[in-house]
Design a protein around this motif. Structure first.
Motif, mmCIF file in Angstrom:
data_model
loop_
_atom_site.group_PDB
_atom_site.id
_atom_site.type_symbol
_atom_site.label_atom_id
_atom_site.label_comp_id
_atom_site.label_asym_id
_atom_site.label_seq_id
_atom_site.Cartn_x
_atom_site.Cartn_y
_atom_site.Cartn_z
ATOM 1 N N GLY A 23 117.363 34.347 60.189
ATOM 2 C CA GLY A 23 118.196 33.154 60.191
ATOM 3 C C GLY A 23 117.620 31.968 60.943
ATOM 4 O O GLY A 23 118.247 30.929 61.036
ATOM 5 N N LYS A 24 116.429 32.117 61.496
ATOM 6 C CA LYS A 24 115.802 31.024 62.234
ATOM 7 C C LYS A 24 114.415 30.785 61.663
ATOM 8 O O LYS A 24 113.515 31.604 61.823
ATOM 9 C CB LYS A 24 115.706 31.358 63.715
ATOM 10 C CG LYS A 24 117.053 31.698 64.308
ATOM 11 C CD LYS A 24 117.106 31.339 65.744
ATOM 12 C CE LYS A 24 118.494 31.677 66.243
ATOM 13 N NZ LYS A 24 118.940 30.817 67.239
ATOM 14 N N ALA A 25 114.255 29.673 60.992
ATOM 15 C CA ALA A 25 113.006 29.389 60.288
ATOM 16 C C ALA A 25 111.810 29.257 61.229
ATOM 17 O O ALA A 25 110.712 29.643 60.888
ATOM 18 C CB ALA A 25 113.159 28.118 59.473
ATOM 19 N N ARG A 26 112.021 28.710 62.410
ATOM 20 C CA ARG A 26 110.890 28.435 63.294
ATOM 21 C C ARG A 26 110.739 29.438 64.428
ATOM 22 O O ARG A 26 109.849 29.284 65.258
ATOM 23 C CB ARG A 26 111.054 27.049 63.896
ATOM 24 C CG ARG A 26 110.954 25.958 62.870
ATOM 25 C CD ARG A 26 111.189 24.621 63.493
ATOM 26 N NE ARG A 26 110.272 24.384 64.599
ATOM 27 C CZ ARG A 26 109.871 23.216 64.991
ATOM 28 N NH1 ARG A 26 110.310 22.147 64.396
ATOM 29 N NH2 ARG A 26 109.053 23.077 65.995
ATOM 30 N N ALA A 27 111.589 30.434 64.502
ATOM 31 C CA ALA A 27 111.550 31.342 65.646
ATOM 32 C C ALA A 27 110.820 32.637 65.303
ATOM 33 O O ALA A 27 111.154 33.321 64.355
ATOM 34 C CB ALA A 27 112.969 31.651 66.102
#
Length: 71
Positions: A55-59
């Motif tokens: 759910g977190k594109a950059r994490a």
């Protein structure tokens, strides 16, 4: 061999910048395209060194610190 060196460079960058975008990884590692960065990130993920946070594109989470994987 060059490919492995690039993968290690990407891994080192992600270790220091866990919330970097693919464009930031591309620029930070001196790669010529975002496709190269995506390839090396996927390779690291498949090998179990990093994980994409759902759910977190950059994490990304570093599962194996760089110094442990270098052994």
């Amino acid at each position: 061999m060059k490919q492995n060196a690039t993968t290690r460079r990407v891994w080192a960058y992600v270790t220091q910048h866990e919330h970097a975008s693919i464009r930031e990884v591309t620029a930070g590692c001196g790669l010529s395209s975002t496709a190269q960065a995506a390839y090396h990130l996927l390779k690291l993920e498949r090998c179990g060194y990093i994980a994409q946070q759902i759910g977190k594109a950059r994490a990304r989470r570093v599962l194996v610190p760089l110094w442990e994987g270098e052994r």
